[in-house]
Design an enzyme around this catalytic site. Structure first.
Site, mmCIF file in Angstrom:
data_model
loop_
_atom_site.group_PDB
_atom_site.id
_atom_site.type_symbol
_atom_site.label_atom_id
_atom_site.label_comp_id
_atom_site.label_asym_id
_atom_site.label_seq_id
_atom_site.Cartn_x
_atom_site.Cartn_y
_atom_site.Cartn_z
ATOM 1 N N GLY A 1 0.843 -1.180 0.000
ATOM 2 C CA GLY A 1 0.000 0.000 0.000
ATOM 3 C C GLY A 1 0.881 1.234 0.000
ATOM 4 C CB CYS B 1 5.103 2.251 7.712
ATOM 5 S SG CYS B 1 4.646 3.763 6.846
ATOM 6 C CG LEU B 2 6.816 1.204 1.722
ATOM 7 C CD1 LEU B 2 6.222 1.546 0.361
ATOM 8 C CD2 LEU B 2 7.964 0.229 1.593
#
Length: 192
Positions: free
Chosen positions: A45, A106-107
């Site tokens: 995402g 999370c990126l």
């Protein structure tokens, strides 16, 4: 075009994103760039604030999680084989079901993963990439990814769900990320 991911500490990650108008310039190109960036970064995402834009757009592809699971694990989640979707001007209508833990990452916060509790089901209204309106209900892993990315457009991060002591224990790593003292295999920009 692969866009740089904005690292923890950048103010855009804490802003509530704005709805966009149908005539938003180069919208389709921006969506293509988001897909390309997400896949190049091995994400499932990606939200617009993570690439420096405070607008309400995110993309998800939960099918990637199912592709990398063992056959017997796929039965654990009701949303197999997953969904690939664009969400524009999204607004959560309701969250339902029991909260369950899942190890999230999370990126924008690389190399930190923690268990986060989220409700099983999300109902969300949004526009698709063709600006057609939808209100859909998702569950399982897909619901979790949607809630995680939705948080980004609300100025919230997965670490906000952690207990204060756990967050305090991670503060050194978070500071290193915000100062660019971290190596990742994708393009990142750091707060100055």
């Amino acid at each position: 075009m692969i866009l740089p991911i904005v690292a923890y500490g950048a103010p855009v990650l804490r802003k509530v994103a704005q709805d966009i108008a149908p005539e938003y310039p180069d919208l389709q190109k921006f969506i293509e760039d988001m897909w390309e960036t997400m896949y190049a970064s091995s994400g499932v995402g990606l939200a617009a604030p993570q690439v420096g834009k405070d607008i309400r757009i995110f993309v998800i592809d939960s099918a990637q999680i199912f592709e990398h699971q063992e056959e017997d694990e796929k039965d654990e989640y009701p949303d197999a084989p997953g969904f690939k979707k664009v969400f524009i001007n999204a607004h959560i209508v309701s969250l339902e079901g029991d909260e369950w833990p899942y190890n999230e990452g999370c990126l924008s916060i690389p190399k930190i993963r923690e268990d986060v509790f989220r409700p099983e089901t999300v109902t969300i209204s949004y526009l698709d990439e063709n600006l057609q309106p939808h209100t859909d209900t998702f569950n399982g892993i897909t619901a979790r990814i949607i809630q995680h990315e939705y948080d980004h457009i609300e100025g919230k991060l997965f670490i906000d769900y952690l207990k204060p002591l756990k967050k305090k224990m991670l503060q050194g790593k978070l500071n290193d990320i915000s100062k660019g003292k971290i190596k990742v295999d994708y393009k990142m920009t750091f707060a100055k």
